[in-house]
Design an enzyme around this catalytic site. Structure first.
Site, PDB file in Angstrom:
ATOM      1  N   VAL A   1       0.867  -1.180   0.000  1.00  0.00           N
ATOM      2  CA  VAL A   1       0.000   0.000   0.000  1.00  0.00           C
ATOM      3  C   VAL A   1       0.904   1.230   0.000  1.00  0.00           C
ATOM      4  O   VAL A   1       1.681   1.420   0.936  1.00  0.00           O
ATOM      5  CB  VAL A   1      -0.920   0.046   1.244  1.00  0.00           C
ATOM      6  CG1 VAL A   1      -1.810   1.285   1.194  1.00  0.00           C
ATOM      7  CG2 VAL A   1      -1.765  -1.214   1.338  1.00  0.00           C
ATOM      8  N   HIS A   2       0.817   2.035  -1.055  1.00  0.00           N
ATOM      9  CA  HIS A   2       1.684   3.214  -1.080  1.00  0.00           C
ATOM     10  C   HIS A   2       1.087   4.416  -1.793  1.00  0.00           C
ATOM     11  O   HIS A   2       1.587   5.529  -1.649  1.00  0.00           O
ATOM     12  CB  HIS A   2       3.015   2.868  -1.753  1.00  0.00           C
ATOM     13  CG  HIS A   2       2.913   2.742  -3.253  1.00  0.00           C
ATOM     14  ND1 HIS A   2       2.477   1.603  -3.872  1.00  0.00           N
ATOM     15  CD2 HIS A   2       3.190   3.621  -4.239  1.00  0.00           C
ATOM     16  CE1 HIS A   2       2.488   1.773  -5.177  1.00  0.00           C
ATOM     17  NE2 HIS A   2       2.911   2.992  -5.439  1.00  0.00           N
ATOM     18  N   ARG A   3       0.019   4.247  -2.567  1.00  0.00           N
ATOM     19  CA  ARG A   3      -0.486   5.365  -3.351  1.00  0.00           C
ATOM     20  C   ARG A   3      -1.094   6.440  -2.456  1.00  0.00           C
ATOM     21  O   ARG A   3      -1.737   6.137  -1.442  1.00  0.00           O
ATOM     22  CB  ARG A   3      -1.536   4.884  -4.358  1.00  0.00           C
ATOM     23  CG  ARG A   3      -0.958   4.047  -5.492  1.00  0.00           C
ATOM     24  CD  ARG A   3      -2.045   3.634  -6.470  1.00  0.00           C
ATOM     25  NE  ARG A   3      -2.623   4.787  -7.118  1.00  0.00           N
ATOM     26  CZ  ARG A   3      -2.103   5.398  -8.170  1.00  0.00           C
ATOM     27  NH1 ARG A   3      -0.982   4.967  -8.697  1.00  0.00           N
ATOM     28  NH2 ARG A   3      -2.694   6.435  -8.713  1.00  0.00           N
TER      29      ARG A   3
END
Length: 360
Positions: A186-188
């Protein structure tokens, strides 16, 4: 881009804009993929979108003025790619866009604007799929500028995936059983900058961890946002890893029962590895992964957990089905086709021709 850089050999000059500036996210990839030492720009990483583009553009313009290339190749939809496209256009240098024609039709996504602008500027548009070609045609881009090449990611995954013995040793070191864990990233910004969205993503992953181990190579940005929002308790049930190398990630992904991610690249990689994927986003520019049966697109919330449990319930039968399904992103010959297009482009330019490709 690694397969293309290697295929070009001494003819390739690599410029690293520094948009991804953390060594664990960037420097180790260059070494692991066997890429040449790049020209590194300064002052780009960690800035706002406008500053990233303007700072990179100024330095690229100076680089192209001092050492004019025969052609500029940009890949994808990052701020770095847009900077390269604008710099090439300003210096009248032929521009080739890898992954042309991706569209989410979501104007809230900054990358969507980058994609459209790069495609309009490009002289040769290397579309990965026929759907990408159709998107470009719908925007009135002349057909003679478009070539369907497939995506170089197919080659990159096959080249970088460790062998069976190395993968087995890696899983053993992590105490993992093949096909019995979940790998999540998860990074956006849409999932990390909004505390409510981040809480929702981590809540679903934590609940899933009650059923099966959930590995999360934690992006520094995600960790910082979780700590700022007081969400450390939701990280506790997860098996957290520091950012890992590309080969290690592919090895873990290859034997995961399920991938959960908001990454664009993982949507492609999952199809090469034959693994199911839950895409945690509002929209995607890679609907081919869904159409081929590899992925489910769900917004942050309870649907993430429902989609994940449904995929896990398919078990071995689901994994066998995907193993038999070819990737919609090509046949691992994209780099060969792109090198041929570049060769023709440079030759045509030198002869004063139109420098337009034949469709592949």
């Amino acid at each position: 881009m690694a397969p293309l850089v290697r295929a070009l050999g001494a003819a390739a000059r690599l410029i690293h804009t520094g948009q991804h500036y953390d060594d664990s996210l960037s420097g180790r990839f260059l070494a692991e993929l066997g890429l040449p030492e790049p020209t590194l720009l300064a002052g780009v990483g960690g800035q706002t979108r406008a500053v990233q583009i303007s700072v990179a553009l100024a330095q690229l313009d100076a680089e192209f003025a001092a050492r004019p290339p025969h052609a500029v190749v940009v890949q994808g939809d990052t701020n770095a790619a847009l900077s390269g496209a604008l710099a090439a256009n300003a210096r009248d240098i032929p521009l080739v866009h890898i992954e042309a024609g991706l569209r989410s039709h979501d104007r809230a996504m900054p990358e969507e604007h980058n994609r459209v602008l790069i495609d309009q500027l490009s002289d040769v548009l290397c579309a990965a799929t026929e759907d990408n070609r159709a998107n470009l045609a719908a925007e009135s881009i002349p057909a003679e500028r478009i070539a369907v090449t497939g995506n170089t990611v197919v080659e990159a995954v096959r080249d970088a995936l460790p062998g069976p013995d190395e993968r087995a040793a890696l899983l053993a070191a992590h105490g993992l059983t093949p096909d019995a864990y979940v790998l999540a990233t998860v990074h956006r910004p849409e999932n990390t900058d909004d505390p409510a969205a981040l809480r929702s993503c981590l809540t679903e992953l934590a609940a899933l961890a009650e059923q099966v181990p959930v590995l999360v190579p934690l992006h520094p940005r995600t960790r910082a946002r979780a700590e700022a929002a007081g969400l450390e308790g939701l990280l506790a049930p997860l098996t957290l890893l520091p950012p890992i190398g590309y080969g290690e990630f592919l090895a873990l992904a290859r034997h995961a029962a399920l991938l959960v991610s908001d990454s664009g690249g993982v949507q492609e990689e999952a199809t090469v590895l034959g693994r199911p994927l839950v895409v945690v986003r509002r929209s995607t520019e890679r609907p081919e992964a869904m159409a081929a049966g590899f992925a489910d697109l769900v917004a942050p919330g309870p649907e993430v957990g429902r989609a994940a449990r449904h995929r896990l319930a398919e078990g071995d039968a689901g994994l066998r089905r995907l193993a038999r399904t070819p990737s919609p992103f090509g046949d691992a010959r994209a780099s060969q086709r792109i090198v041929a297009l570049l060769t023709d482009l440079v030759a045509d330019r030198a002869a004063g021709g139109a420098a337009l490709p034949a469709a592949a």
